[in-house]
Design a protein around this motif. Structure first.
Motif, short mmCIF file in Angstrom:
data_model
loop_
_atom_site.label_atom_id
_atom_site.label_comp_id
_atom_site.label_asym_id
_atom_site.label_seq_id
_atom_site.Cartn_x
_atom_site.Cartn_y
_atom_site.Cartn_z
N GLY B 303 14.63 -31.08 26.37
CA GLY B 303 14.89 -32.27 27.56
C GLY B 303 16.22 -32.31 28.07
O GLY B 303 16.79 -33.44 28.83
N ASP B 377 13.07 -40.34 32.03
CA ASP B 377 11.78 -40.69 31.61
C ASP B 377 10.71 -39.58 32.00
O ASP B 377 9.70 -39.18 30.97
N ALA B 380 11.01 -36.78 29.56
CA ALA B 380 10.72 -37.03 28.27
C ALA B 380 9.17 -37.14 28.30
O ALA B 380 8.55 -36.50 27.59
N LEU B 385 8.73 -36.17 24.50
CA LEU B 385 9.47 -36.72 23.62
C LEU B 385 9.80 -38.19 23.84
O LEU B 385 9.49 -38.75 24.67
N ASP B 386 10.46 -38.80 22.85
CA ASP B 386 10.98 -40.29 22.70
C ASP B 386 11.92 -40.38 23.89
O ASP B 386 12.88 -39.43 23.93
N ARG B 387 11.88 -41.33 24.68
CA ARG B 387 12.76 -41.39 25.87
C ARG B 387 14.45 -41.62 25.28
O ARG B 387 15.09 -41.20 26.15
N VAL B 390 15.78 -38.11 24.30
CA VAL B 390 16.22 -37.38 25.73
C VAL B 390 17.62 -37.73 26.28
O VAL B 390 18.34 -36.94 26.60
#
Lengths: 303, 794, 174, 179
Positions: B303, B377, B380, B385-387, B390
């Protein structure tokens, strides 16, 4: 934003008021609370006119109950109707809907009768009167006429009040036992005119089945729209899971318009959602109020 | 010495404002004539005739002016305040329309009458003949350019500007993943509760103009009015009364009314006042925010952004008096706390037949933040992935400060972040909102049939923009301290924080300090109040000025007490030897001693007169190079802006049936360097957040295709009431001091508004699992998004 | 997901489009003639105070029109064009007044019925500007519909003989 | 429009003092208070009844002075922001609470909040959070985000209780009382 030049009279009695209005004919406009009229004047959307200020007619500031009706005089402020001790038992829908009328400072001055005469399709009181099948009492110097809600609302901001006439009272039928009311609306901000709103009425029979169901809609057309939803619910038990059918019926029957706050489609959707919510509340109230009077009188003056 | 710096000092402004003794523009000039304006009902039209005869006959009308009455300099277009090399086709309005109107609300004629009622009566009788022209409304229409706003501006293009750092095309081409997004923000506006207003008095004997105006820059108005009316600057006083909010709209100057009202006052030899009404404010002041953006971003598996290409289109309305500030701020500030590898940005600033666009609190940043945060976002989501992860991976690290983004900022200087600790801010935010616990909260709610979502957004904000501010501090013989700075105040509590700084610096009680802002009679050099710059700029300047006054006070007191100035301190207004607070002389007395007098006016002055004794008879009473009085005057001009930062997170609930959005929690962590007055900073954040919520969920300028603004009232322009803002705004601070000013502070005035649209879009997207690419979002809009998404899935 | 931005963003804008139909109690030729007759137009146009021919098929008018308390005075021009007797024509009007400006173009079609009556259909495009547009847009559609409805009712009343041509509106409108 | 407008004599009790003004029928009460009676503490933010900045107490109840014609309230008792402080000049509990809680920034909307809350606390002396928010629900503020205004309602209630017996405004006829 300042009003145009105005002529002004402030009669001290009802007789004076009616005489003044008769003399003025189409030039005369009644000023009571003024909460809708004054901004229209300030924006100069309303022409110069002769205002007949009825704020001295203290006799018209009443909320009473007589002959199976809640009588609201032309000078009763929304706040007074809301605070009236007889309203919750006699016609709970009035109080439920009044809480959605603007904000307290407006309710302190604005009158319930004025709101009905103003006939804004987004306002709560016209829909309530229409749902309950209430009556408007119109006086002239020469006499009186009673107009049913169904005939009273003519169009956007148009009601059946002719030059020289004064609406002195509106009458809301008392809610019979075994009947219940509900009110639900969605507005953009709290206190704003509704994007869509629904007032609902349900009557149960002595077997605790739905005998009659009606709903009135605001902000979906030029006038308050009353729908008889009985067909979708008749005979359903009081804990009915058939409310969605009534909501679907409402969605079919109304044809709202879009504006800057909501599309027509969203309004129609809301009408369904709010129908269900208002009916649910009405059903609960109807159960609570028992069914002692069942069958002897319809819920309101059925249209 | 107890420090007021950092204390929750109650505001010194409040007492009179609470009593109704404030003096706002319309509270002044009871004897003034009233001005009103005929404004165009058409978005675009030629004026073919104006008939004022019927209006002139109205009793109480004093004068009616149209373009043809304006003298030479007033008959020219108003100034283009901030020229820019890329602004190839800058156009500004005439004070009164010169044959053509370019937006609904443009002033066509001015009426001066006994009062506003009469002026509006006359307004109705002025007959203007228009020949309507096709209107250009909205960015797409401006880009298509089938019709032109200004016949001599091809493509409706006021400016095209680009910046690049690194080789973006190559970076994106080489990136393992690429995403493209279209992102849109609609118009809103500052909408202070008090509109604009101007009052002018012309003194024919002194040939002097006095002008009161509800402005964010009195010195700017002064210079503009002097130039337009041909009056020497020294003969123009501009005084800023209490201002009922600004938020940007009052930084533009001169507004047409600001030159027309004094011109009429001079011509008529009568004071004239204009008080803008609410409808006029919607159609004749300024808007902001409308932009379309297209993003292309290349990133790796983790990311990390490798290249970011942003192309955007800015709707600048009918005119560009404030230049390109808003799109330049967007183009530079959208980077936020991130280092995007390579970055390229290009924008078009486009004319439309709508109200002109100038900065509104946040000025280009809310849109930039929306673009960047939506992009992160989206990355992510695409990578699963968790925001927050990133974001962490793309942060500039604290040890990389100062960090050069390789771009030119809105002040024409390099975009170099001075300080900040973004990982620490994020850690605080996650703690505050309970980011890691949210999945459980969401599940619990889902079991009750409720739909919850969480979102966050980060921003960096260039604050304390130059070029300079100044301050003046004088100690009166009573011991009272008078402070003046040239920039203005619109409710931010400047008088309080500046008094805190001066009281600290001089060692006097804050109750003895009185601060005046925005009065050119008191301080003539200033820029204005915008870009969260007051605390940094005027705060530093008055601190330096107070320091000078203090040095002087210590020197004079040292002579009188026959001690070394180095041994003296000032406590509670008393100048005394360190460690001996009981014996010394009051700072008022020191002021007396500093000013050798011939005449005595009171007991205090008597001590400074020529027969009072004392002083060296072999020296002049005022030493060479010295001046009488305890005074200090100083300027602060930093090399470049400071960069404040913050992160917001929100938890929202969306109604599955009505599509209404409720904000359940709203958390803010904020770094504006050292806090002078935390209570005031928090107040600024609260207000900013409310405006952010307004911009995200309620406020828009609803133009129809013909250029009519359909919601020019508070009935339909939905500024939030208390019922629409979060019940509680939870705030935590981080203080990373700025090295760029003596106080270590960064600005705080605008911060709260910046991430509003971004954070609420993220939270709604999370709740609904539908991409949100356009704000604001009404329930009706969300209903439509659901419908389209449902159709696409089906 | 991109919303088309150049479409009117909001329903109920001041660009009012309305369509409708009315049954006229006369043959198409009489309806046609009535709609071309300035005396009939003066009666039928809501609030019309003055209607003067300025040329073939063009008129100047002054009217005071409104619904309930929202009321304004307008002056402007009317033009009849695209005349295909007796089946269709276009009535265009532009006016300006205190509450703002308005222009409309009404496409009117007449179809004879077997029972001797005439089916009239219309499509109107209206554009409203100024004060009324900025503060009361949500009311405009309903108001316009009502005014257009009144117009055709009036024409029909004239045809049916219930309102004489030359009848004047009260000075303050409806 | 050239005939001189007819003026009406209006008698009001404003902040306890008898006042008179000669006004045309169209004069808004807000303009009468501000420009005829020179009490400029009452502010005008929208003139269409939405913002609440012009709120005054009419016979004790909050009303929008921009939605009233001065002539129509002839004889009324009016309290403006200037009438809230005690006779000794002491800030009222509501005013004091606003100062303590940083309940105002630019101060333009503040008088409307102060009058509204003053009446609101008479009706609900110990407001719940819901009541506190309801109380100020019809007033717009662009500066504060309302957080500190709601806090000030609660603080004012506390201060009122501390000054037990010293009501912020003498009891005047309420909204339920008909004149």
């Amino acid at each position: 934003m300042k009003p145009p030049p105005l002529d002004y009279s402030r009669p001290e009695s009802l007789t004076d008021a009616l005489r003044t209005l008769a003399d003025l004919g189409p030039d005369g406009k009644v000023l009571a609370g003024g909460q809708s009229l004054v901004p229209l004047l300030s924006m100069r959307l309303a022409e110069p006119m002769h205002l007949v200020d009825i704020n001295r007619l203290a006799d018209l500031a009443y909320v009473t109950r007589a002959d199976g009706q809640v009588l609201v005089g032309a000078l009763a402020r929304h706040a007074e109707v809301l605070a009236s001790s007889l309203v919750p038992a006699a016609q709970p829908l009035l109080a439920k809907a009044l809480r959605f009328v603007a904000h307290p400072a407006i309710r302190n001055r604005g009158t319930t009768v004025g709101s009905i005469v103003h006939a804004d399709p987004a306002a709560e009181m016209p829909a309530v009167l229409a749902l309950l099948g209430g009556t408007v009492r119109v006086l002239t110097a020469g006499g009186e006429r009673l107009v049913g809600a169904r005939d009273f609302f003519l169009g956007v901001l148009e009601s059946d009040v002719q030059p020289g006439e004064l609406v002195t009272e509106v009458r809301f039928p008392v809610l019979p036992a075994g009947a219940g009311t509900g009110f639900a609306e969605v507005s953009r901000r709290r206190g704003d005119y509704a994007v869509c709103g629904v007032a609902a009425l349900i009557a149960l029979n002595d077997r605790q089945e739905i005998e009659q169901a009606r709903a009135a809609y605001l902000s979906v057309g030029p006038c308050p729209r009353v729908l008889d939803l009985t067909e979708a619910l008749a005979g359903a038990p009081a804990d009915s899971d058939r409310l969605p059918a009534a909501a679907a019926m409402a969605r079919e029957l109304i044809h709202p318009e879009g504006d800057i706050h909501a599309t027509a489609e969203y309004r129609r959707h809301l009408a369904g959602v709010l129908t269900e919510r208002a009916l649910l509340e009405a059903l609960a109230e109807a159960r609570d109020r028992g069914s002692a009077d069942f069958g002897r009188q319809p819920a309101g003056n059925a249209p | 010495m107890s420090s007021l710096f950092g204390a929750r000092v109650q505001r010194v402004e409040d007492d009179r404002l609470l009593r109704g003794s404030g003096a706002y523009l319309d509270d002044l000039g009871e004897d003034a004539l009233a001005a009103a304006f005929v404004r165009s009902p058409h978005a675009h039209a030629r004026i073919t005739g104006i008939d004022i005869s019927a209006a002139l006959a109205v009793d109480g009308v004093v004068a009616i002016y149209t373009y043809r009455d304006l003298p030479q300099r007033l008959a020219e277009p108003l100034p283009l305040l901030i020229p820019h090399p890329a602004l190839s086709h800058g156009r500004t309005p005439y004070p009164l329309a010169n044959g053509e109107v370019n937006h609904v609300g443009e002033a066509v004629a001015m009426i001066v009458a006994r009062d506003r009622y009469v002026a509006e009566d006359a307004e109705e009788l002025i007959d203007v003949s228009y020949e309507p022209l096709p209107a250009v409304v909205g960015i797409d229409s401006a880009r298509r350019a089938e019709h032109l706003v200004h016949a001599d501006v091809p493509g409706n293009l006021a400016a095209r500007a680009a910046q690049e750092h690194g080789d973006t095309t190559a970076a994106i081409a080489a990136a393992p993943h690429v995403l493209e997004l279209d992102l849109h923000i609609e118009r809103s506006a500052s909408t202070p509760l008090e509109g604009r207003g101007v009052l002018a008095r012309w003194d024919p004997q002194a040939r002097r103009l006095q002008l009161w105006t509800s402005t964010q820059t009195s010195t700017g108005v002064r210079a503009a009015v002097a130039a337009k009316l041909g009056i020497d600057l020294a003969n123009v006083d501009v005084i800023t009364p209490d201002v009922g909010g600004g938020f940007g709209v009052k930084i533009v100057h001169p507004w047409p009314e600001e030159v027309l009202v004094p011109w009429a006052a001079r011509r008529l030899l009568r004071p004239v006042k204009f008080t803008e009404d609410r409808r006029e404010h919607f159609i004749a002041s300024a808007h902001e925010r409308a932009q379309e953006h297209h993003v292309t971003v290349g990133y790796d598996d983790d990311g990390r952004i490798l290249g970011l290409d942003v192309r955007f289109w800015h709707d600048n309305g009918a005119y560009v008096p404030y230049g390109l500030i808003v799109p330049i701020v967007t183009s530079t500030q959208l980077l936020g706390p991130y280092k995007p590898g390579a970055y390229k940005v290009e924008f078009d600033s486009l004319y439309t037949n709508t109200v002109l666009v100038t900065p509104y609190r946040g000025a280009g940043r809310p849109h930039g933040c929306f673009v960047m945060e939506r992009t992160i976002d989206a990355i992510a989501a695409e990578r699963g992935l968790d925001r927050t992860l990133v974001r962490e991976r793309n942060f500039i690290q604290p040890e990389e400060m100062p960090y050069d983004q390789g771009l030119i900022f809105q002040d024409g200087r390099p975009l170099i972040y001075d300080s900040g600790d973004y990982p620490a801010l994020l850690a605080k935010l996650k703690d505050l909102i309970g980011w890691d616990q949210f999945p459980a909260v969401r599940q619990a709610a889902a079991r009750e049939g409720r739909r919850l979502g969480i979102g966050l957004a980060c921003y960096v904000e260039g604050t304390g923009v130059g070029p300079y501010e100044g301050g003046h501090v004088i100690v009166e013989t009573s011991g009272k301290v008078k402070v003046a700075t040239g920039l203005t105040s619109q409710g931010q509590g400047h008088q309080t924080v500046l008094a805190q700084l001066v009281a600290d610096e001089l060692g006097v009680p804050i109750t003895d300090v009185e601060v005046v802002t925005g009065d050119t009679r008191r301080f003539g050099y200033a820029v204005g109040t915008f870009a969260s710059r007051t605390a940094v700029m005027s705060g530093s300047a008055v601190t330096l000025a107070a320091r000078k006054a203090r040095e002087k006070a210590l020197r004079v007191a040292a002579g009188a007490l026959e001690v070394s100035a180095d041994d003296l301190v000032i406590t509670d207004g008393l100048v005394h030897v360190k460690g001996d607070p009981d014996s010394g002389i009051g700072i008022g007395t020191v002021a007396v001693l500093s000013n050798p007098l011939r005449y005595a006016f009171d007991e205090a002055a008597k001590a400074a007169t020529q027969f009072a004794g004392g002083g060296d008879m072999n020296r002049p009473p005022v030493a060479e190079g010295d001046e009488p009085g305890i005074e200090g005057r100083a300027f602060f001009s930093p090399v470049r802006s400071t960069f404040a930062a913050g992160m917001h997170a929100a938890i929202v609930e969306t109604d599955p049936d009505t599509a209404e959005v409720t904000i359940l929690r709203y958390c803010v962590v904020h770094d504006c360097g050292r806090l002078i007055n935390p209570q005031i900073v928090e107040g600024q954040i609260h207000g900013g957040v409310a405006q952010g919520v307004g911009g995200a969920l309620y406020e828009r300028m609803a133009y129809d295709e013909t250029g009519q603004l359909l919601n020019a009232s508070f009935m339909d322009f939905l500024m939030p009431y208390v019922s629409e803002v979060p019940r509680r705004i939870e705030i935590d601070h981080l203080e990373t001091p700025s090295p760029l000013n003596p106080l270590g502070i960064k600005g705080a005035g605008e911060a709260g508004v910046i991430p509003g649209a971004a954070v609420l879009a993220a939270a709604i997207e999370d709740a609904e699992d539908i991409p949100v690419r356009s704000m604001p979002l009404s329930p009706s809009d969300l209903f439509e998004l659901r419908r389209v998404s449902h159709e696409e899935t089906a | 997901m991109r919303r088309p931005r150049d479409e009117p963003r909001h329903e109920g804008a001041c660009f009012v489009k309305i369509s409708g139909a009315a049954t006229m109690h006369a043959p198409a030729s009489r309806v046609w003639a009535a709609l071309q007759d300035p005396e009939v137009l003066a009666v039928a146009i809501p609030g019309c105070e003055r209607l003067e021919p300025t040329g073939p098929g063009t008129y100047q008018f002054a009217l005071c029109v409104g619904v309930a308390w929202i009321r304004g005075r307008y002056a402007g021009n009317i033009k009849l064009s695209e005349q295909h007797e007796p089946s269709s024509f276009v009535l265009s009007a532009t006016g300006a007044g205190i509450p703002g400006s308005a222009s409309t173009s009404v496409h009117i079609r007449l179809a004879s019925r077997s029972d001797g009556l005439t089916e009239l259909t219309y499509d109107a495009d209206g554009e409203v500007g100024g004060l009324i547009a900025t503060v009361g847009p949500s009311l405009l559609g309903a108001i316009a519909r009502r005014l257009v409805g009144r117009f055709f009712t009036r024409v029909d009343n004239v045809l049916a003989g219930t309102t004489p041509a030359g009848w004047a509106w009260p000075a303050t409108g409806s | 429009m050239n005939e001189a407008e007819q003026v009406h004599e209006v008698r009001l009790t404003v902040n306890g003092a008898a006042r008179t003004a000669s006004v045309p029928a169209r004069r808004l009460l807000s303009d009468c208070i501000r420009h005829d009676l020179h009490l400029t503490g009452t502010h005008v933010g929208c003139e269409h009844g939405v913002c609440g900045a012009c709120t005054v107490l009419l016979n004790g109840a909050p009303v929008r002075s921009c939605l009233l014609l001065a002539v129509s309230v002839d004889g009324a008792d009016i309290t403006t922001v200037e009438g809230l402080a005690g006779p000794d000049g002491r800030l009222s509990p509501v005013q004091q609470a606003f100062a303590e809680c940083h309940g105002l920034q630019c101060g333009f909307c503040t008088p409307g909040f102060l009058t509204t809350i003053t009446a609101g606390l008479q009706a609900a002396p110990e407001p719940t959070d819901e009541q506190a928010r309801e109380m100020v629900g019809g007033n717009l503020c662009r500066c504060t985000g309302y957080q500190n205004i709601v806090a000030a309602v609660h603080r004012a209630a506390e201060l009122r209780r501390e000054h037990e017996g010293a009501a912020a405004v003498p009891r005047r006829p309420g909204p339920g009382d008909v004149r």
